[in-house]
Design a protein around this motif. Structure first.
Motif, short mmCIF file in Angstrom:
data_model
loop_
_atom_site.label_atom_id
_atom_site.label_comp_id
_atom_site.label_asym_id
_atom_site.label_seq_id
_atom_site.Cartn_x
_atom_site.Cartn_y
_atom_site.Cartn_z
N GLU A 81 0.85 -1.19 0.00
CA GLU A 81 0.00 0.00 0.00
C GLU A 81 0.88 1.24 0.00
N VAL A 82 0.47 2.23 -0.79
CA VAL A 82 1.26 3.46 -0.93
C VAL A 82 0.36 4.66 -0.70
N LYS A 83 0.99 5.81 -0.52
CA LYS A 83 0.24 7.04 -0.27
C LYS A 83 -0.53 7.49 -1.50
N ASP A 84 0.13 7.48 -2.65
CA ASP A 84 -0.49 7.92 -3.90
C ASP A 84 -0.06 6.95 -5.00
N VAL A 85 -1.03 6.23 -5.55
CA VAL A 85 -0.73 5.20 -6.55
C VAL A 85 -0.13 5.81 -7.81
N TYR A 86 -0.71 6.92 -8.26
CA TYR A 86 -0.22 7.53 -9.51
C TYR A 86 1.23 7.98 -9.37
N ASP A 87 1.54 8.68 -8.28
CA ASP A 87 2.91 9.16 -8.07
C ASP A 87 3.88 7.98 -7.93
N ALA A 88 3.45 6.94 -7.20
CA ALA A 88 4.31 5.77 -7.03
C ALA A 88 4.55 5.07 -8.36
N THR A 89 3.52 5.02 -9.19
CA THR A 89 3.66 4.39 -10.51
C THR A 89 4.68 5.11 -11.36
N ILE A 90 4.57 6.45 -11.41
CA ILE A 90 5.51 7.25 -12.20
C ILE A 90 6.94 7.06 -11.69
N SER A 91 7.11 7.05 -10.37
CA SER A 91 8.45 6.90 -9.78
C SER A 91 9.04 5.53 -10.10
N ILE A 92 8.22 4.48 -9.98
CA ILE A 92 8.72 3.13 -10.23
C ILE A 92 9.08 2.96 -11.70
N GLU A 93 8.23 3.47 -12.60
CA GLU A 93 8.52 3.36 -14.03
C GLU A 93 9.81 4.10 -14.39
N LYS A 94 9.99 5.27 -13.79
CA LYS A 94 11.21 6.04 -14.05
C LYS A 94 12.43 5.30 -13.51
N ASN A 151 -2.91 -0.23 -8.96
CA ASN A 151 -2.20 -0.47 -10.22
C ASN A 151 -1.50 -1.82 -10.14
N SER A 152 -1.72 -2.62 -11.16
CA SER A 152 -1.05 -3.90 -11.29
C SER A 152 0.01 -3.76 -12.38
N MET A 153 1.28 -3.90 -11.99
CA MET A 153 2.38 -3.67 -12.92
C MET A 153 3.24 -4.94 -13.06
N ASN A 201 10.95 1.60 -0.44
CA ASN A 201 10.92 2.95 0.14
C ASN A 201 9.61 3.68 -0.15
N LYS A 202 8.83 3.19 -1.11
CA LYS A 202 7.56 3.84 -1.47
C LYS A 202 6.38 3.32 -0.66
N LYS A 203 6.59 2.30 0.14
CA LYS A 203 5.47 1.64 0.81
C LYS A 203 5.00 2.39 2.05
N LEU A 204 3.70 2.28 2.34
CA LEU A 204 3.15 2.61 3.64
C LEU A 204 2.99 1.34 4.46
N PHE A 205 2.57 0.27 3.76
CA PHE A 205 2.40 -1.02 4.42
C PHE A 205 2.67 -2.12 3.40
N LEU A 206 3.50 -3.07 3.79
CA LEU A 206 3.85 -4.17 2.89
C LEU A 206 2.96 -5.37 3.20
N ILE A 228 0.21 -2.22 -6.32
CA ILE A 228 0.19 -1.10 -5.37
C ILE A 228 -1.23 -0.55 -5.30
N LYS A 229 -1.64 -0.20 -4.10
CA LYS A 229 -2.97 0.38 -3.90
C LYS A 229 -2.94 1.33 -2.71
N GLU A 230 -3.98 2.14 -2.62
CA GLU A 230 -4.06 3.12 -1.54
C GLU A 230 -4.88 2.55 -0.40
N PRO A 231 -4.46 2.75 0.85
CA PRO A 231 -5.15 2.14 1.99
C PRO A 231 -6.53 2.74 2.27
N LYS A 232 -6.72 4.01 1.90
CA LYS A 232 -7.99 4.68 2.19
C LYS A 232 -8.71 5.04 0.91
N LEU A 233 -10.02 5.25 1.05
CA LEU A 233 -10.83 5.64 -0.10
C LEU A 233 -10.59 7.11 -0.43
#
Length: 304
Positions: free
Chosen positions: A67-80, A121-123, A141-146, A220-225
């Motif tokens: 689980e991450v804080k922001d899926v979109y930001d984490a996706t961009i960072s991981i892809e980069k 996001n499923s990558m 380093n991007k995780k909130l909870f593994l 990766i997914k966000e813990p809250k709605l």
């Protein structure tokens, strides 16, 4: 008395100095232990990913669910990060799963649609095996909870050795076939041997590719709605506005009634033979009834 006081002070100073040194050593020892623990913790993230054994070859794969804080930001960072490490993305499915959707009217014309959703996001990425540990450390380093992390290292040393032996066998078979006389059987055997050689070459290429690049599946997914407020039109008020128009409906009813009369008349015209037969039958029936009544009256007068 004064000499005794001086001696006590001197002893106290020595003891205090010893205590301070010991305390400093203890603090330094604790600090070194803490740093060592941090190093162990950091190294343990990718210990399997960076494993190397002499005369052994491993196909390494990993699966991370977190689980991450922001899926979109984490996706961009991981892809980069994957691109910087010499890898590439083979699959990325970023989507928002709608949990609920409600519309609230704010005026006669306007309304607000409130959506509660969860983004995930499923990558699937492929990265040089030498950089697998670095990628996993970055992802961690991007995780909130593994939720889970699985790292597999499949030993394919014997498979590679067997593939080499198979290659030699196929080559020897090809040489033996070449020494045969040209017949239909020779052509068939040569074709089958070539097909087997192609399959073996393809398998070798796949193994080489998997050895060079490790496959990592990341969920990766966000813990809250999340909540989205979208301005829309007040459809309920619009529906009520045009739901019923008396004058328009009355006019249509009058026209429909006129058309109904026309259809009835046309229907009656289309069955004119039946109407004529019914009319003649009714006419003769009435005439017969009249004749019967006339005979009865004549009989009564004669009797009188």
């Amino acid at each position: 008395m004064k000499t005794t006081y001086i001696r006590l002070s001197f002893v106290s100073a020595i003891l205090f100095g010893i205590y301070s040194c010991k305390k400093g050593e203890a603090i330094e020892s604790i600090s070194e232990t803490s740093n060592y623990s941090n190093e162990i913790s950091a190294d343990s993230i990718s210990s399997v990913a960076t494993m190397s054994v002499k005369d052994k070859q491993f196909i390494k794969t990993a699966n991370v669910d977190m689980e991450v804080k922001d899926v979109y930001d984490a996706t961009i960072s991981i892809e980069k990060s994957v691109q910087e490490l010499g890898g590439f993305v083979t699959h990325s499915n970023l989507q928002s799963r709608v949990i609920s959707e409600d519309t609230y009217n704010t005026s006669d014309e306007n309304a607000v649609m409130v959506k509660k959703y969860q983004t995930e996001n499923s990558m699937q990425v492929r990265v040089p095996t030498a950089n697998l540990g670095e990628l996993l450390s970055f992802v961690n380093n991007k995780k909130l909870f593994l939720n889970s992390r699985i790292i597999n290292a499949e030993d394919v040393t014997s498979n590679i050795k067997y593939a080499e032996l198979e290659g030699k066998r196929i080559k020897k078979t090809s040489e033996n076939i070449a020494e045969l006389k040209t017949t239909k059987d020779k052509v068939r055997m040569s074709d089958e041997n070539m097909s087997e050689n192609n399959s073996q070459q393809l398998a070798n290429l796949n193994v080489t590719d998997k050895l060079k690049y490790s496959t990592v599946d990341i969920l990766i997914k966000e813990p809250k709605l999340r909540i989205a407020e979208i301005a829309v039109a007040n459809s309920t008020n619009v529906d009520n506005k045009y739901k019923f128009n008396f004058f328009y409906s009355a006019k249509n009813a009058f026209v429909e009634g006129f058309y109904l009369i026309q259809r009835i008349i046309v229907g009656l015209i289309s069955i004119w033979p039946v109407i004529i037969i019914f009319a003649l039958g009714f006419y003769f029936y009435r005439k017969n009834q009249s004749n019967k009544k006339l005979k009865i009256k004549t009989t009564d007068h004669s009797a009188s």
